[in-house]
Scaffold this active site. Sequence first.
Site, PDB file in Angstrom:
ATOM      1  N   LYS A   5     126.217 122.868 -12.914  1.00 41.39           N
ATOM      2  CA  LYS A   5     125.228 122.438 -11.938  1.00 41.39           C
ATOM      3  C   LYS A   5     124.173 121.589 -12.620  1.00 41.39           C
ATOM      4  CE  LYS A   5     122.221 125.521 -10.360  1.00 41.39           C
ATOM      5  NZ  LYS A   5     121.511 126.522  -9.539  1.00 41.39           N
ATOM      6  N   SER A  21     131.256 107.988  -3.728  1.00 34.69           N
ATOM      7  CA  SER A  21     131.031 108.796  -4.925  1.00 34.69           C
ATOM      8  C   SER A  21     129.552 108.915  -5.274  1.00 34.69           C
ATOM      9  CB  SER A  21     131.797 108.257  -6.133  1.00 34.69           C
ATOM     10  OG  SER A  21     131.239 107.026  -6.537  1.00 34.69           O
ATOM     11  N   THR A  53     131.829 114.899  -2.700  1.00 32.09           N
ATOM     12  CA  THR A  53     132.274 113.587  -3.158  1.00 32.09           C
ATOM     13  C   THR A  53     132.849 113.765  -4.559  1.00 32.09           C
ATOM     14  OG1 THR A  53     131.652 111.244  -3.354  1.00 32.09           O
ATOM     15  CG2 THR A  53     129.995 112.875  -4.058  1.00 32.09           C
ATOM     16  N   TYR A  54     132.871 112.719  -5.348  1.00 28.22           N
ATOM     17  CA  TYR A  54     133.353 112.844  -6.725  1.00 28.22           C
ATOM     18  C   TYR A  54     132.408 112.100  -7.654  1.00 28.22           C
ATOM     19  CZ  TYR A  54     135.277 108.194  -5.804  1.00 28.22           C
ATOM     20  OH  TYR A  54     135.428 106.873  -5.468  1.00 28.22           O
ATOM     21  N   GLY A  69     128.293 104.845  -0.911  1.00 24.79           N
ATOM     22  CA  GLY A  69     129.146 104.902   0.266  1.00 24.79           C
ATOM     23  C   GLY A  69     128.469 105.607   1.431  1.00 24.79           C
ATOM     24  N   ALA A  70     129.277 106.202   2.290  1.00 23.63           N
ATOM     25  CA  ALA A  70     128.762 106.834   3.508  1.00 23.63           C
ATOM     26  C   ALA A  70     127.712 107.902   3.212  1.00 23.63           C
ATOM     27  CB  ALA A  70     129.921 107.438   4.300  1.00 23.63           C
ATOM     28  N   ALA A  71     127.827 108.571   2.064  1.00 25.02           N
ATOM     29  CA  ALA A  71     126.854 109.608   1.706  1.00 25.02           C
ATOM     30  C   ALA A  71     125.440 109.045   1.608  1.00 25.02           C
ATOM     31  CB  ALA A  71     127.247 110.258   0.389  1.00 25.02           C
TER      32      ALA A  71
END
Length: 114
Positions: A5, A21, A53-54, A69-71
């Site tokens: 984390k 990502s 996501t990655y 991106g969309a995030a």
Amino acid sequence: MLKAKLHSATVTQCDLHYEGSISIDQDLLDASGILPHERVDLWNVTNGARIQTYALEAPRGSRTIGVNGAAARHFAVGDKIIIAAFASVEAEKARQHAPTVVLLDDANEIKLPA
């Protein structure tokens, strides 16, 4: 089980038109043990958004935390977030498992233990 984390990271950039990502400074990936292309959960402490996501590598020493991106619609520069990765652990090893937790300051510098 929780593998690693990055706690209290600060978003430094958002790019809606990137393919997706989260870009993370290579130093922070190394410290946490999160691998490039590993699936991660992003928890936005500022607004409550939660996505998967990655991870991608950002330049070493840049302290970049870039949501792409969309995030990027759910995150903004300056948001405080938690980035978490999980791993499967055999049941007999699970009780001894300890995740790597990296605490960050407002500049995405690693806080040293007190």
